[in-house]
Design a protein around this motif. Structure first.
Motif, PDB file in Angstrom:
ATOM      1  N   ASN A 139       0.850  -1.192   0.000  1.00  0.00           N
ATOM      2  CA  ASN A 139       0.000   0.000   0.000  1.00  0.00           C
ATOM      3  C   ASN A 139       0.881   1.236   0.000  1.00  0.00           C
ATOM      4  O   ASN A 139       1.908   1.271   0.674  1.00  0.00           O
ATOM      5  N   ILE A 140       0.469   2.220  -0.769  1.00  0.00           N
ATOM      6  CA  ILE A 140       1.197   3.482  -0.846  1.00  0.00           C
ATOM      7  C   ILE A 140       0.193   4.631  -0.794  1.00  0.00           C
ATOM      8  O   ILE A 140      -0.860   4.564  -1.416  1.00  0.00           O
ATOM      9  N   ARG A 141       0.536   5.628  -0.004  1.00  0.00           N
ATOM     10  CA  ARG A 141      -0.289   6.844   0.087  1.00  0.00           C
ATOM     11  C   ARG A 141       0.600   8.027  -0.283  1.00  0.00           C
ATOM     12  O   ARG A 141       1.662   8.208   0.297  1.00  0.00           O
ATOM     13  N   ARG A 193       7.740   7.453  -9.851  1.00  0.00           N
ATOM     14  CA  ARG A 193       7.243   6.297  -9.084  1.00  0.00           C
ATOM     15  C   ARG A 193       7.415   5.005  -9.881  1.00  0.00           C
ATOM     16  O   ARG A 193       7.833   3.987  -9.345  1.00  0.00           O
ATOM     17  N   SER A 235      -3.225   1.830  -3.719  1.00  0.00           N
ATOM     18  CA  SER A 235      -2.715   3.194  -3.732  1.00  0.00           C
ATOM     19  C   SER A 235      -3.822   4.210  -3.489  1.00  0.00           C
ATOM     20  O   SER A 235      -4.964   4.012  -3.894  1.00  0.00           O
ATOM     21  N   THR A 272      -3.938   8.664  -3.616  1.00  0.00           N
ATOM     22  CA  THR A 272      -3.213   9.907  -3.844  1.00  0.00           C
ATOM     23  C   THR A 272      -4.143  11.063  -3.505  1.00  0.00           C
ATOM     24  O   THR A 272      -5.302  11.073  -3.910  1.00  0.00           O
TER      25      THR A 272
END
Length: 128
Positions: free
Chosen positions: A73-75, A91, A102, A104
């Motif tokens: 997971n990426i924020r 990225r 994800s 953003t």
């Protein structure tokens, strides 16, 4: 389950002493979840800052036996969402496998006034 919090000496140090960069939740089988605090980086442009952020994330994950391939997971927080493509190009240089989940967001301001991007991740580290 064991929980540890740290800022690994082998990675760039946090900009403030009031938080830990990594929370490690270790399971009995040796697998772990890593929650990495939001990271910002120096640089004059969004591209430079994004590259610095991912280099720092890489160092923090490596200090815990993980890598960007383990990110689930990426924020991302951008001060100008119209520059998403610019951020995304960098990225993709770092996240080359199956993309993680994800989110953003556009944020009016970040931790430092000069910061254009901040990124936090969660990584799953398999048992040895």
């Amino acid at each position: 389950m064991q929980i540890s919090l740290d800022s690994p000496a082998s990675a760039p140090q946090p900009l403030s002493p009031y938080y830990s960069q990594v929370a490690r939740i270790e399971h009995p089988d040796g697998s772990a979840l890593l929650f990495v605090s939001g990271q910002i980086a120096e640089g004059a442009t969004l591209t430079e800052q994004t590259r610095g952020v991912f280099e720092t994330l890489t160092a923090l994950l490596e200090a815990h036996g993980a890598g960007l391939a383990d990110v689930v997971n990426i924020r991302t927080y951008l001060t100008d969402i119209s520059r998403l493509d610019e951020y995304g190009a960098v990225r993709r240089e770092f996240l080359t496998g199956t993309p993680p989940t994800s989110m953003t967001f556009e944020a009016a301001r970040l931790f430092r006034p000069e910061a254009l991007v901040e990124v936090e991740v969660v990584a799953a580290v398999p048992a040895p």
